[in-house]
Design an enzyme around this catalytic site. Structure first.
Site, PDB file in Angstrom:
ATOM      1  N   THR A  93     -39.315 -31.608 -25.222  1.00  0.00           N
ATOM      2  CA  THR A  93     -38.991 -30.701 -24.120  1.00  0.00           C
ATOM      3  C   THR A  93     -40.274 -30.508 -23.331  1.00  0.00           C
ATOM      4  OG1 THR A  93     -37.224 -29.577 -25.316  1.00  0.00           O
ATOM      5  CG2 THR A  93     -38.220 -28.400 -23.477  1.00  0.00           C
ATOM      6  N   LYS A 129     -32.234 -29.515 -19.537  1.00  0.00           N
ATOM      7  CA  LYS A 129     -32.691 -28.725 -20.686  1.00  0.00           C
ATOM      8  C   LYS A 129     -33.160 -27.342 -20.233  1.00  0.00           C
ATOM      9  CE  LYS A 129     -33.936 -27.627 -24.875  1.00  0.00           C
ATOM     10  NZ  LYS A 129     -34.854 -28.403 -25.720  1.00  0.00           N
ATOM     11  N   LYS A 147     -42.822 -21.616 -24.764  1.00  0.00           N
ATOM     12  CA  LYS A 147     -43.287 -22.837 -24.094  1.00  0.00           C
ATOM     13  C   LYS A 147     -42.225 -23.332 -23.128  1.00  0.00           C
ATOM     14  CE  LYS A 147     -42.328 -26.858 -25.209  1.00  0.00           C
ATOM     15  NZ  LYS A 147     -41.994 -28.147 -25.855  1.00  0.00           N
TER      16      LYS A 147
END
Length: 288
Positions: free
Chosen positions: A97, A172, A240
């Site tokens: 990711t 995502k 994050k």
């Protein structure tokens, strides 16, 4: 069956590479910690390599699942990076990711090297990786994606090409925006039910059958009530991800007030010592 490499054997990458081996693919692995790569080979067979370049040499597909943009650049670029070892026409599939920006950057670098790149972040967490039940969101060229989809389905229950390079990472981001709001809403609902002296288990059972039902309620509602937060996807990782998507929102002009607020709530959880708690730990800051 394909000759493949897998770079990064963390809580996600290790099981994903294992499923590739179980399906009969010839797997060569690389991990920054050599002992972890050697342990993986002992458990699953295949081979390990000392650098990403050596792992990628002669492979049809090179998979990666590492920590962030810089980690991804570290395993792809430079003299010891995977791109330097890949043969013309091979495909690099990135399950990290990361930002859409780095996905586009590496797609251009791959094209210049005569290879192909697919950004393919996953959803489903550690449990999904272990059970081969991940959802994979991909960006890249349709012909390239078609070549790698069968291998991806070794560890995924669903995979889809969402558009050109960067589209997987952007999808995502949408996924994480939706999760952040749902988990905060569920945390507040359970907190309210407790303060109202309701039977939380009974409340969750009945409302999960109606419009309030969600994956988070079914899988995390009762554990949130029990203050158990050891289910894999850590708060540090979520922050994050939220940092990446909030930066993208500043670029594209999207307004994400709830997501930005939940990001700060996760910062509170980190301050409580919950950096490795899973994302359902949002309720902890309400209950303290």
């Amino acid at each position: 069956m394909a000759k493949v490499a897998f770079l990064g054997l963390g809580v996600m990458g290790g099981p994903m590479a294992g499923h590739l081996a179980k399906k009969g693919h010839a797997v060569t692995v690389y991990n920054r910690t050599t002992a972890k790569a050697e342990a993986w080979v002992t458990a699953h067979g295949g081979a390990s390599a000392p650098t990403p370049r050596e792992a990628a040499r002669g492979q049809e597909i090179v998979f990666a699942c590492v920590g962030n943009d810089d980690d991804l650049r570290g395993v792809t670029l430079g003299p010891d990076g995977a791109f330097a070892g890949m043969e013309k026409g091979a495909v690099f599939v990135d399950h990290t990711t990361a930002s859409a920006e780095v996905a586009r950057e590496l797609a251009e670098a791959a094209q210049a090297a005569g290879i192909h790149f697919i950004d393919a972040p996953v959803s489903g967490g550690q449990a999904g990786a272990e059970k081969a039940a991940l959802t994979v969101m991909c960006g890249g060229e349709p012909k390239t994606y078609a070549r790698v989809e069968p291998a991806i389905l070794s560890f995924a229950k669903a995979s889809r090409l969402m558009g050109p390079s960067g589209s997987g990472q952007l999808t995502k981001m949408v996924n994480q925006i939706a999760i952040a709001g749902v988990v905060q809403g569920l945390a507040e609902a359970i907190h309210f039910a407790k303060r109202a002296d309701l039977d939380v288990e009974a409340v969750l059972d009945v409302i999960s059958k109606g419009a309030a039902g969600s994956w988070q309620m079914e899988n995390r509602g009762r554990t949130m009530n029990a203050e158990k937060f050891d289910f894999g996807f850590a708060v540090d990782w979520m922050r994050k991800d939220l940092g990446i998507l909030l930066a993208e929102a500043r670029r594209n002009g999207a307004r994400l007030p709830v997501t930005a607020l939940v990001d700060q709530f996760y910062a509170d959880v980190q301050g409580m010592g919950g950096r490795r708690w899973d994302t359902s730990s949002l309720i902890a800051r309400l209950e303290k």
